[in-house]
Design an enzyme around this catalytic site. Sequence first.
Site, mmCIF file in Angstrom:
data_model
loop_
_atom_site.group_PDB
_atom_site.id
_atom_site.type_symbol
_atom_site.label_atom_id
_atom_site.label_comp_id
_atom_site.label_asym_id
_atom_site.label_seq_id
_atom_site.Cartn_x
_atom_site.Cartn_y
_atom_site.Cartn_z
ATOM 1 C CG ASP A 7 -1.869 1.126 1.294
ATOM 2 O OD1 ASP A 7 -2.164 1.703 0.222
ATOM 3 O OD2 ASP A 7 -2.338 1.456 2.394
ATOM 4 C CG ASP A 35 -1.770 7.605 1.029
ATOM 5 O OD1 ASP A 35 -0.761 7.855 0.343
ATOM 6 O OD2 ASP A 35 -2.884 8.107 0.809
ATOM 7 C CD GLU A 55 -4.306 8.136 4.594
ATOM 8 O OE1 GLU A 55 -4.693 8.374 3.433
ATOM 9 O OE2 GLU A 55 -4.292 7.004 5.096
ATOM 10 N NE ARG A 93 -11.330 10.272 1.626
ATOM 11 C CZ ARG A 93 -10.452 9.290 1.704
ATOM 12 N NH1 ARG A 93 -9.359 9.440 2.413
ATOM 13 N NH2 ARG A 93 -10.669 8.146 1.080
ATOM 14 C CE LYS A 147 -5.539 -0.102 -1.372
ATOM 15 N NZ LYS A 147 -4.545 0.237 -0.348
ATOM 16 C CG ASP A 159 -2.374 1.935 6.496
ATOM 17 O OD1 ASP A 159 -2.633 3.000 7.083
ATOM 18 O OD2 ASP A 159 -2.598 1.771 5.276
ATOM 19 C CG ASN A 165 -8.089 1.021 1.685
ATOM 20 O OD1 ASN A 165 -7.458 0.955 2.735
ATOM 21 N ND2 ASN A 165 -7.680 1.741 0.669
#
Length: 505
Positions: free
Chosen positions: A8, A10, A17, A53, A140, A163, A166
Amino acid sequence: MIKLVVFDLDNVLIDTETIDEIAKIKGIEEEISDITLQAMQGKIPFETSIRQRVKKLEGISTSDIDEAMDKISLNPGAVETATELKKQGYKIAIITGSFDVIALKVKELINADYAFYNTLEVDDGKLTGEVSGPLITQNKVDVLRQLVDEIGITLDECATIGDGANDLEMIKNAKIGIAYNAKPILKENADVQINEKDLRKVLDIMADEEKITKEEVVENDEAEEETIDYSILNFQQLLQCKRTLESELTDLKNVRDKMNEETKAFRKERDELNQKLKDTLKIALDKRNTRDEINKEVHENKELRNQCNEELKKVEWNSGKKEISNIQAEINKIDKTIQTKVLDIRKENELVKRVSDLTKQLKKIQSDEEEEKTATQLKEKSELYHQKVVELSDKAQAVHEEMIEYFNKIDGIREEADGKHQDFINSRNAATAKHEEVKAKLSEIRKVNKFMDQAKSQSRGRKSEDKADNDLKEKEEAEEIFQKFKDGKKLTTDEFLLLQKYDIM
């Protein structure tokens, strides 16, 4: 054996992030962080959170973003870990719901083989508030499955590091799922946890996995049956071994071919389910777009209705209706006072005169006919717009419920597709293992053929030696017969032919 390591981005490869860093440019990081946290904890769908967002980022310039991205640092050990993994022969992929503005930079920094990310839409050097990419509507693990199919490996040959929520499916479905300073939901489902900011711990985990794999290979080798020493067998024994091996080979091929057919069937079913998933998702998204369009019409009709009502109020005020209402209210109030209170004659006369004056004033007031007509038209238009609002709201609600129904179907289809994909992987692995048995059996048959050829050669050599011995014995016998013949012995036909054979007479 692990062949692909997936990171991953971020809070794993980088120490932040990305969207929060972009939000700081506009001063809305707290709003963005709240939505991000809910998404990472699994409280709201990722697609919903990402669109919400990104919409808030509208108007930010790309030059400001590039400047902010240049300040982002990699987590400790990122480059070192990636370099060592590549040196050991592993492929490296980045699969992130983050954005192109950082993913491409990091891909280059760690020399990753693959990168999958979302793209921030830009117009005239500024963000439009829209986002596109494979990680908007897909999980993912779906992207990972497409990748492993493309490069010809399986999820059992992957290690994944994440982490947040998702990353959950990707962590659960890989051979090794690593939770890196992760949220509780991910730690509960990961195979291994790293609870410090040091990606070099991944190298330790991969080294342990490599050691386990080698030990398993040694155990399997030791468990194999002892091979037959074909060098001590004669031709007939070798021939029997060959026939047995060929019979076993036929059985193995039949089983392998059946497994291959099953694998094809599982793959077909999986692909059909994946297509059904895409089709259902498309319908759900179309329903959502339809609902949004209808809601847009609802909003427009509400605005028109409200405009009519505002204009109607002005017309009614200007037409004198408000004044008539006020005069009538005052008359009613005076009448009530005269009827309910004890008044002296002077006060009562004053009130009676006031009522008389107000009544005369009331009679003089006349509503303008044109304004009355306008008011009537505005009322009718307002009612029509209101009726449309009601009808469209009901329609939007019905489409919304259909959309929810399709989104609910998606979860079931995805689960079924995941199960069928696992069936496909298991079947393919079993067919591959059976094919290896076929290859081993063919190798064994070739080995037997080699010893059979040697046995044949040895047999021909022995026959040649036996023939030479027989010829020598016959010639010696012929010479003895000839000696007896010279001494006066009478020859039989066979003895005469034997003398002729060796040209003794």
